[in-house]
Design an enzyme around this catalytic site. Structure first.
Site, PDB file in Angstrom:
ATOM      1  N   LEU A 152       0.796  -1.055  -0.133  1.00  0.00           N
ATOM      2  CA  LEU A 152      -0.007   0.168   0.137  1.00  0.00           C
ATOM      3  C   LEU A 152       1.098   1.175   0.153  1.00  0.00           C
ATOM      4  CD1 LEU A 152      -3.255   0.159  -0.295  1.00  0.00           C
ATOM      5  CD2 LEU A 152      -3.015   1.021   2.292  1.00  0.00           C
ATOM      6  N   ARG A 154       1.799   4.738  -2.737  1.00  0.00           N
ATOM      7  CA  ARG A 154       1.974   5.831  -3.363  1.00  0.00           C
ATOM      8  C   ARG A 154       0.588   5.408  -4.301  1.00  0.00           C
ATOM      9  NH1 ARG A 154       6.812   8.409  -2.381  1.00  0.00           N
ATOM     10  NH2 ARG A 154       7.706   7.110  -4.066  1.00  0.00           N
ATOM     11  N   ARG A 175       4.094  -4.455   5.328  1.00  0.00           N
ATOM     12  CA  ARG A 175       5.146  -4.514   5.985  1.00  0.00           C
ATOM     13  C   ARG A 175       4.781  -4.900   7.393  1.00  0.00           C
ATOM     14  NH1 ARG A 175      11.349  -3.528   3.744  1.00  0.00           N
ATOM     15  NH2 ARG A 175       9.764  -2.117   2.979  1.00  0.00           N
ATOM     16  N   ARG A 231       6.438  -5.176 -11.206  1.00  0.00           N
ATOM     17  CA  ARG A 231       7.457  -5.997 -11.959  1.00  0.00           C
ATOM     18  C   ARG A 231       6.551  -7.281 -11.424  1.00  0.00           C
ATOM     19  NH1 ARG A 231       8.640  -1.266 -13.208  1.00  0.00           N
ATOM     20  NH2 ARG A 231      10.996  -0.270 -12.539  1.00  0.00           N
ATOM     21  N   GLU A 260      11.035  -8.699 -19.731  1.00  0.00           N
ATOM     22  CA  GLU A 260      10.513  -8.286 -20.441  1.00  0.00           C
ATOM     23  C   GLU A 260      11.713  -7.885 -21.959  1.00  0.00           C
ATOM     24  OE1 GLU A 260       9.220  -4.456 -18.744  1.00  0.00           O
ATOM     25  OE2 GLU A 260       7.367  -5.925 -17.124  1.00  0.00           O
ATOM     26  N   HIS A 278       4.088  -2.987 -20.038  1.00  0.00           N
ATOM     27  CA  HIS A 278       5.037  -2.032 -18.979  1.00  0.00           C
ATOM     28  C   HIS A 278       4.067  -0.827 -19.812  1.00  0.00           C
ATOM     29  CE1 HIS A 278       8.311  -1.595 -16.318  1.00  0.00           C
ATOM     30  NE2 HIS A 278       7.802  -0.840 -16.260  1.00  0.00           N
TER      31      HIS A 278
HETATM   32  C1  8YV Z   1       9.692   3.032 -16.643  1.00  0.00           C
HETATM   33  C2  8YV Z   1       8.681   1.778 -14.682  1.00  0.00           C
HETATM   34  O1  8YV Z   1      10.570   3.680 -15.761  1.00  0.00           O
HETATM   35  O2  8YV Z   1       8.213   3.885 -12.945  1.00  0.00           O
HETATM   36  C3  8YV Z   1       8.827   2.722 -13.315  1.00  0.00           C
HETATM   37  O3  8YV Z   1       8.900   2.298 -12.170  1.00  0.00           O
HETATM   38  O4  8YV Z   1       8.223   1.392 -14.814  1.00  0.00           O
HETATM   39  C4  8YV Z   1       8.202   2.579 -15.432  1.00  0.00           C
HETATM   40  O5  8YV Z   1       7.426   4.442 -15.658  1.00  0.00           O
HETATM   41  C5  8YV Z   1       8.810   3.739 -17.839  1.00  0.00           C
HETATM   42  O6  8YV Z   1       8.673   2.883 -18.885  1.00  0.00           O
HETATM   43  C6  8YV Z   1      10.118   3.903 -18.471  1.00  0.00           C
HETATM   44  O7  8YV Z   1      11.009   2.832 -19.043  1.00  0.00           O
END
Ligand code: 8YV
Length: 312
Positions: A152, A154, A175, A231, A260, A278
């Site tokens: 939880l 931002r 946590r 991620r 990716e 992404h």
């Molecule tokens: C990438 C992201 O940074 O903010 C993050 O952690 O994964 C994305 O915003 C954006 O795709 C630039 O590569």
């Protein structure tokens, strides 16, 4: 020799300013060219401008002997080797806040798509199946569901605020319990998954959260849905594919993947899986704000030796 190095995965508009205003040079990404470049041209590099997913690993950091700051474009810093950076006192910044709403909006779009089958219905219409048998399966109400947010922070909070508008009952795992919210708290991902119908993953990536959503958590989610905008490494992708193939999980919407841009074929074939490349922060407005914040960090560091949004 230039003192700023940047990765070509950054937006073209940012690369242009880095080159034109700061005389920055591009780090070749092809491994052989990169190796040759790092052996000869980087002695004076003081700042590396990188992107969230590409980051900076220990090898790259070690190859830059004069490095003092890593300015990252994106909020996630899991691809930066913090141990290597800290050991050398290298400062690190990211671009928090400015992308929160865009990522939360995408998470809700994926949620609606998953429950109502928007992408699948689009494929159905384009295939010319409308008006023929078999009929399309019904979707599920997105209003009033029990949803769980894993992490939880931002972005997790921004998703929760949006889902309150859908009358959802919100629970979370982090946590420790957060005192400023009255959502139900669960102290393990498994307990959270057990209690909800839809699980949103917004926890930061990195070693600490690798495979946090494992086979057991997926089993606890049962015939539920998974939405991941954080991620790919947070989910055991093989276990996810297995749960979907066996029909134990109802569906998944994924903006991020373990390797990716590789997306497993098994996922591409499933109609109950929504796949996006992404793109959580990929809106014109948000990307402009991210570029501005990355440049503000760079300029502040060059001028005052201080970052605007340091990662602590
Ligand atoms: C990438 C992201 O940074 O903010 C993050 O952690 O994964 C994305 O915003 C954006 O795709 C630039 O590569």
């Amino acid at each position: 020799m230039n003192t700023i190095l940047y990765r070509p995965s950054l937006p073209e508009s940012l690369q242009r300013v880095l080159r034109d205003d700061h005389g920055a040079v591009e780090l070749p990404e092809a491994s052989r060219a990169q190796m040759a470049f790092l052996q000869s041209e980087v002695q004076n590099v003081e700042v590396l401008v990188t992107s969230g997913p590409r980051g900076a690993d220990a090898t790259l950091i070690a190859a830059l002997p004069a490095l003092r700051a890593i300015v990252s474009f994106g909020v996630g810093v899991d691809a930066i080797d913090f141990h290597a950076a800290r050991e050398r006192g290298i400062h690190v910044s990211n671009t928090p806040d400015v992308l929160t709403d865009a990522v939360a909006d995408l998470a809700v779009a994926l949620y609606l798509d998953l429950l109502r089958g928007v992408s699948a219905a689009d494929r159905y219409v384009r295939r010319g199946d409308w008006g023929h048998e078999p009929r399309r399966a019904l979707g599920h109400d997105a209003t009033g569901r029990r949803v769980g947010i894993l992490g939880l922070g931002r972005i997790g909070r921004a998703i929760a605020r949006r889902l309150q508008g859908f009358g959802c009952d919100i629970a979370y795992f982090s946590r420790s319990p957060r005192e400023d919210v009255d959502f139900h708290y669960f102290d393990t991902p498994e307990k959270l998954a057990q209690a909800v119908e839809v699980l949103f993953i917004t926890v930061a990536g990195g070693a600490e959260t690798r495979d946090l959503v494992n086979r057991r958590v997926l089993e606890a989610l049962g015939r539920g849905y998974l939405v991941n905008v954080s991620r790919g490494t947070v989910v055991d992708e093989d276990a996810l594919i297995e749960a979907l193939e066996k029909g134990r999980l109802a569906g998944a919407a994924l903006d991020v993947f373990a390797r990716e841009p590789r997306v497993p074929d098994a996922l591409r074939k499933m109609d109950n899986v929504v796949l996006t490349p992404h793109m959580g922060s990929a809106t014109e407005e948000t990307r402009v704000a991210m570029v501005d914040l990355a440049l503000a960090n760079l300029r502040s560091f060059l001028e005052y030796g201080r970052l605007v949004t340091p990662v602590v």
